[in-house]
Design a protein around this motif. Structure first.
Motif, PDB file in Angstrom:
ATOM      1  N   VAL A  17       0.814  -1.219   0.000  1.00 45.03           N
ATOM      2  CA  VAL A  17       0.000   0.000   0.000  1.00 45.03           C
ATOM      3  C   VAL A  17       0.842   1.261   0.000  1.00 45.03           C
ATOM      4  O   VAL A  17       0.753   2.080  -0.907  1.00 45.03           O
ATOM      5  CB  VAL A  17      -1.003   0.024   1.178  1.00 45.03           C
ATOM      6  CG1 VAL A  17      -1.886   1.255   1.094  1.00 45.03           C
ATOM      7  CG2 VAL A  17      -1.853  -1.226   1.189  1.00 45.03           C
ATOM      8  N   PHE A  18       1.723   1.415   1.021  1.00 39.85           N
ATOM      9  CA  PHE A  18       2.390   2.714   1.098  1.00 39.85           C
ATOM     10  C   PHE A  18       3.733   2.781   0.373  1.00 39.85           C
ATOM     11  O   PHE A  18       4.311   3.847   0.250  1.00 39.85           O
ATOM     12  CB  PHE A  18       2.490   3.231   2.545  1.00 39.85           C
ATOM     13  CG  PHE A  18       3.261   2.366   3.494  1.00 39.85           C
ATOM     14  CD1 PHE A  18       4.628   2.319   3.450  1.00 39.85           C
ATOM     15  CD2 PHE A  18       2.586   1.612   4.453  1.00 39.85           C
ATOM     16  CE1 PHE A  18       5.348   1.539   4.342  1.00 39.85           C
ATOM     17  CE2 PHE A  18       3.298   0.840   5.344  1.00 39.85           C
ATOM     18  CZ  PHE A  18       4.680   0.793   5.287  1.00 39.85           C
TER      19      PHE A  18
ATOM     20  N   ILE B  16      -5.120   0.626  -3.942  1.00 42.82           N
ATOM     21  CA  ILE B  16      -5.582   1.847  -3.284  1.00 42.82           C
ATOM     22  C   ILE B  16      -7.109   1.943  -3.269  1.00 42.82           C
ATOM     23  O   ILE B  16      -7.699   2.323  -2.263  1.00 42.82           O
ATOM     24  CB  ILE B  16      -4.982   3.096  -3.972  1.00 42.82           C
ATOM     25  CG1 ILE B  16      -3.467   3.092  -3.806  1.00 42.82           C
ATOM     26  CG2 ILE B  16      -5.561   4.372  -3.405  1.00 42.82           C
ATOM     27  CD1 ILE B  16      -2.988   3.093  -2.387  1.00 42.82           C
ATOM     28  N   CYS B  17      -7.751   1.565  -4.393  1.00 39.02           N
ATOM     29  CA  CYS B  17      -9.214   1.762  -4.448  1.00 39.02           C
ATOM     30  C   CYS B  17      -9.897   1.036  -3.310  1.00 39.02           C
ATOM     31  O   CYS B  17     -10.731   1.589  -2.624  1.00 39.02           O
ATOM     32  CB  CYS B  17      -9.834   1.298  -5.745  1.00 39.02           C
ATOM     33  SG  CYS B  17      -8.705   0.864  -7.023  1.00 39.02           S
ATOM     34  N   SER B  18      -9.493  -0.214  -3.089  1.00 40.34           N
ATOM     35  CA  SER B  18     -10.167  -0.956  -2.032  1.00 40.34           C
ATOM     36  C   SER B  18      -9.750  -0.444  -0.661  1.00 40.34           C
ATOM     37  O   SER B  18     -10.547  -0.436   0.263  1.00 40.34           O
ATOM     38  CB  SER B  18      -9.895  -2.445  -2.167  1.00 40.34           C
ATOM     39  OG  SER B  18      -8.520  -2.668  -2.209  1.00 40.34           O
ATOM     40  N   SER B  19      -8.514   0.040  -0.526  1.00 44.85           N
ATOM     41  CA  SER B  19      -8.141   0.547   0.804  1.00 44.85           C
ATOM     42  C   SER B  19      -8.905   1.821   1.129  1.00 44.85           C
ATOM     43  O   SER B  19      -9.121   2.139   2.279  1.00 44.85           O
ATOM     44  CB  SER B  19      -6.630   0.743   0.967  1.00 44.85           C
ATOM     45  OG  SER B  19      -5.989   0.879  -0.242  1.00 44.85           O
ATOM     46  N   LEU B  20      -9.309   2.557   0.100  1.00 44.93           N
ATOM     47  CA  LEU B  20     -10.107   3.752   0.371  1.00 44.93           C
ATOM     48  C   LEU B  20     -11.552   3.368   0.658  1.00 44.93           C
ATOM     49  O   LEU B  20     -12.219   3.973   1.485  1.00 44.93           O
ATOM     50  CB  LEU B  20     -10.070   4.702  -0.836  1.00 44.93           C
ATOM     51  CG  LEU B  20      -8.723   5.296  -1.192  1.00 44.93           C
ATOM     52  CD1 LEU B  20      -8.840   6.117  -2.458  1.00 44.93           C
ATOM     53  CD2 LEU B  20      -8.190   6.148  -0.065  1.00 44.93           C
TER      54      LEU B  20
ATOM     55  N   ILE C 177     -11.650  -7.832  -5.970  1.00 50.17           N
ATOM     56  CA  ILE C 177     -10.311  -8.277  -5.565  1.00 50.17           C
ATOM     57  C   ILE C 177      -9.545  -8.759  -6.804  1.00 50.17           C
ATOM     58  O   ILE C 177      -8.331  -8.618  -6.888  1.00 50.17           O
ATOM     59  CB  ILE C 177     -10.393  -9.412  -4.497  1.00 50.17           C
ATOM     60  CG1 ILE C 177     -10.945  -8.858  -3.183  1.00 50.17           C
ATOM     61  CG2 ILE C 177      -9.017 -10.004  -4.226  1.00 50.17           C
ATOM     62  CD1 ILE C 177     -11.071  -9.897  -2.087  1.00 50.17           C
ATOM     63  N   ILE C 178     -10.303  -9.296  -7.768  1.00 48.46           N
ATOM     64  CA  ILE C 178      -9.679  -9.761  -9.015  1.00 48.46           C
ATOM     65  C   ILE C 178      -8.786  -8.676  -9.609  1.00 48.46           C
ATOM     66  O   ILE C 178      -7.687  -8.945 -10.082  1.00 48.46           O
ATOM     67  CB  ILE C 178     -10.754 -10.163 -10.058  1.00 48.46           C
ATOM     68  CG1 ILE C 178     -11.538 -11.361  -9.562  1.00 48.46           C
ATOM     69  CG2 ILE C 178     -10.121 -10.454 -11.409  1.00 48.46           C
ATOM     70  CD1 ILE C 178     -12.682 -11.763 -10.453  1.00 48.46           C
ATOM     71  N   THR C 179      -9.269  -7.442  -9.549  1.00 48.90           N
ATOM     72  CA  THR C 179      -8.514  -6.367 -10.182  1.00 48.90           C
ATOM     73  C   THR C 179      -7.482  -5.755  -9.249  1.00 48.90           C
ATOM     74  O   THR C 179      -6.835  -4.782  -9.608  1.00 48.90           O
ATOM     75  CB  THR C 179      -9.464  -5.238 -10.622  1.00 48.90           C
ATOM     76  OG1 THR C 179     -10.100  -4.722  -9.452  1.00 48.90           O
ATOM     77  CG2 THR C 179     -10.499  -5.738 -11.584  1.00 48.90           C
ATOM     78  N   ASN C 180      -7.351  -6.304  -8.029  1.00 57.20           N
ATOM     79  CA  ASN C 180      -6.374  -5.741  -7.105  1.00 57.20           C
ATOM     80  C   ASN C 180      -4.967  -6.017  -7.620  1.00 57.20           C
ATOM     81  O   ASN C 180      -4.563  -7.163  -7.809  1.00 57.20           O
ATOM     82  CB  ASN C 180      -6.559  -6.362  -5.713  1.00 57.20           C
ATOM     83  CG  ASN C 180      -5.843  -5.579  -4.644  1.00 57.20           C
ATOM     84  OD1 ASN C 180      -4.684  -5.209  -4.839  1.00 57.20           O
ATOM     85  ND2 ASN C 180      -6.518  -5.323  -3.554  1.00 57.20           N
ATOM     86  N   CYS C 181      -4.259  -4.943  -7.856  1.00 60.99           N
ATOM     87  CA  CYS C 181      -2.957  -5.067  -8.517  1.00 60.99           C
ATOM     88  C   CYS C 181      -1.949  -5.854  -7.686  1.00 60.99           C
ATOM     89  O   CYS C 181      -0.975  -6.364  -8.217  1.00 60.99           O
ATOM     90  CB  CYS C 181      -2.368  -3.703  -8.790  1.00 60.99           C
ATOM     91  SG  CYS C 181      -3.567  -2.540  -9.368  1.00 60.99           S
TER      92      CYS C 181
ATOM     93  N   PHE D 129      -8.909   9.509   1.840  1.00 57.16           N
ATOM     94  CA  PHE D 129      -7.785  10.119   1.133  1.00 57.16           C
ATOM     95  C   PHE D 129      -6.849  10.816   2.113  1.00 57.16           C
ATOM     96  O   PHE D 129      -5.635  10.671   2.041  1.00 57.16           O
ATOM     97  CB  PHE D 129      -8.287  11.129   0.094  1.00 57.16           C
ATOM     98  CG  PHE D 129      -8.579  10.496  -1.234  1.00 57.16           C
ATOM     99  CD1 PHE D 129      -7.537  10.091  -2.062  1.00 57.16           C
ATOM    100  CD2 PHE D 129      -9.881  10.298  -1.650  1.00 57.16           C
ATOM    101  CE1 PHE D 129      -7.801   9.493  -3.286  1.00 57.16           C
ATOM    102  CE2 PHE D 129     -10.145   9.709  -2.871  1.00 57.16           C
ATOM    103  CZ  PHE D 129      -9.105   9.306  -3.691  1.00 57.16           C
ATOM    104  N   PHE D 130      -7.438  11.573   3.035  1.00 53.27           N
ATOM    105  CA  PHE D 130      -6.605  12.268   4.013  1.00 53.27           C
ATOM    106  C   PHE D 130      -5.794  11.274   4.843  1.00 53.27           C
ATOM    107  O   PHE D 130      -4.594  11.426   5.020  1.00 53.27           O
ATOM    108  CB  PHE D 130      -7.455  13.147   4.929  1.00 53.27           C
ATOM    109  CG  PHE D 130      -8.037  14.347   4.225  1.00 53.27           C
ATOM    110  CD1 PHE D 130      -7.212  15.193   3.504  1.00 53.27           C
ATOM    111  CD2 PHE D 130      -9.395  14.618   4.280  1.00 53.27           C
ATOM    112  CE1 PHE D 130      -7.737  16.299   2.832  1.00 53.27           C
ATOM    113  CE2 PHE D 130      -9.924  15.719   3.616  1.00 53.27           C
ATOM    114  CZ  PHE D 130      -9.101  16.552   2.897  1.00 53.27           C
TER     115      PHE D 130
END
Lengths: 205, 206
Positions: B18-19, B25-29, B105-109, B180-181
């Motif tokens: 992640v960092f 990122i999309c799913s973590s948001l 999740i399939i699209t999770n890079c 995002f913040f």
């Protein structure tokens, strides 16, 4: 030396792999399909029990038993509704509730007394409102406001502090609150016509 | 053993998905407004990444190079469907809360990234471990973000009220911008906290 690209092998490889995975997935799907259906069924049954304020144990068998004992399912046209009787007399009807929320559709169940003047309870099955804001329509305090609510006036649901208001809206979720009251008010208009046609008033059916 | 420690360090902080890699990122948001959602999502991703990496690695010598992407996608989607069915059958409320994100999740890079970068070149068991640890790296960052978002936004942790009645929910935190913040702060904090690969190398050169 660059190797010539094979054609037959990759095709066969892909075919076999796909077949293997399809087989595994089909097997898992087959073995869980009954459980998934039962879960969805259970969700609806719990919701129906909830709108009538019937206490239930959170166990599948207990819910199924209670549900089957208490309710008659009736259909008329597209409408499926649930009749709750105790000792021969009708205590209330539950109807599916459906309408537009702020971000998507909201669906749930609503229970009414046989004279269609008291709202017995309301529950939401699915919605896509903002978590923490509009999503709070799922919270007990909000839903409990509708218990034994007098809906004989017109419009039936009005948010306080407007004069004649009978329920509180959710702070910061004005639009979702408004959607819910619109859904209920529209539903009340329609259901009275439906009840007239079906002769449901005062449990005569 | 050295290998295991290297993989562990990479997944947890050095090469954190992640960092450091800024993946997934999309799913973590999306799922970090509640701790429980983040936990289930993270465990789900650990499962999928570990097993996909394992399978990809198992088949790596047999897979023709030019169709490997297709094979990887097939393998990943199969595990995601298994996870989705499992959640629907045994954790229906979770499945509802996560909504479309399980399928996504399939699209999770992270998963494809690990399949390409690691599983393709390494033995099955270490690949499995790598997938598991990368999933864990994702999970702990998600939980960290969710911890602050749920605490500040709902005043609760795992649904249990922590802050007293006097606490006014900070609505921004549970809305998408709040994520995002938080993510920005996490990337900033971890950037200065953990040694950076480039800086280490630069230091040696100088």
């Amino acid at each position: 030396m660059a190797k010539k690209k094979q054609v037959l092998y990759p095709v066969l490889f892909m075919l076999i792999l796909t077949a293997a995975y399809t087989f595994v997935l089909a097997f898992i799907n087959e073995s869980t399909i009954a459980i998934i259906e039962a879960q969805e069924e259970l969700r609806i049954q719990k919701s129906i029990l909830y709108v009538f304020d019937i206490p239930f144990e959170d166990q599948q068998a207990a819910v199924n038993k209670l549900y089957n004992e208490r309710f008659d399912i009736a259909t008329s046209g597209d409408m499926t509704y649930y009749v709750y009787k105790t000792e021969g007399s009708v205590v209330g009807y539950a109807f599916p509730l459906y309408g537009n929320g702020l971000w998507g559709s909201i669906s749930g169940y609503i229970a009414l007394s046989p004279d269609f003047e008291t709202l017995l309870g309301i529950d939401f099955i699915a919605h896509s409102e903002t978590p923490g804001l509009g999503g709070r329509i799922d919270e007990e305090w909000y839903k409990e406001q509708f218990r034994t609510l007098d809906v004989s006036s017109d419009p039936p649901v009005v948010y306080r502090p407007v004069s004649g208001g009978n329920v509180d809206a959710i702070t910061g979720a004005t639009l979702t609150s408004k959607s819910v009251s619109t859904i209920i008010n529209d539903f009340m208009t329609e259901i009275k016509i439906f009840a007239e046609e079906e002769n449901l008033y005062d449990g005569s059916n | 053993m050295m290998e295991v420690i290297r993989v562990l360090k990479a997944g947890v902080y050095k090469d954190n998905p992640v960092f450091r890699q800024i993946l997934g990122i999309c799913s973590s948001l999306a799922v970090t407004n509640l701790l429980l959602n983040s936990l289930v999502m993270g465990v789900g991703l650990m499962f999928v990444t570990a097993f996909s990496s394992f399978t990809v690695s198992l088949l790596r010598t047999k897979t023709p190079k030019h169709i490997r992407m297709m094979v990887q996608t097939l393998i990943i989607s199969a595990y995601v469907i298994i996870l989705d069915l499992f959640l629907k059958a045994y954790m229906p409320s979770m499945s509802k809360a996560l909504g479309p994100y399980v399928g996504l999740i399939i699209t999770n890079c992270i998963i494809m990234g690990r399949a390409e970068a690691f599983a393709q070149k390494n033995k099955p068991f270490i690949s499995f471990f790598d997938g598991l640890i990368m999933g864990f790296g994702y999970t702990w960052v998600l939980l960290l973000i969710a911890f602050f978002r749920e605490l500040l936004g709902f005043g609760s942790l795992f649904g249990i009220r922590i802050l007293g009645e006097g606490w006014v929910n900070w609505t921004l935190m549970i809305m998408p911008p709040g994520a995002f913040f938080m993510l920005g702060i996490v990337i900033w904090a971890t950037y200065s906290l953990f040694p950076h690969e480039d800086q280490e190398k630069a230091g040696v050169k100088a």
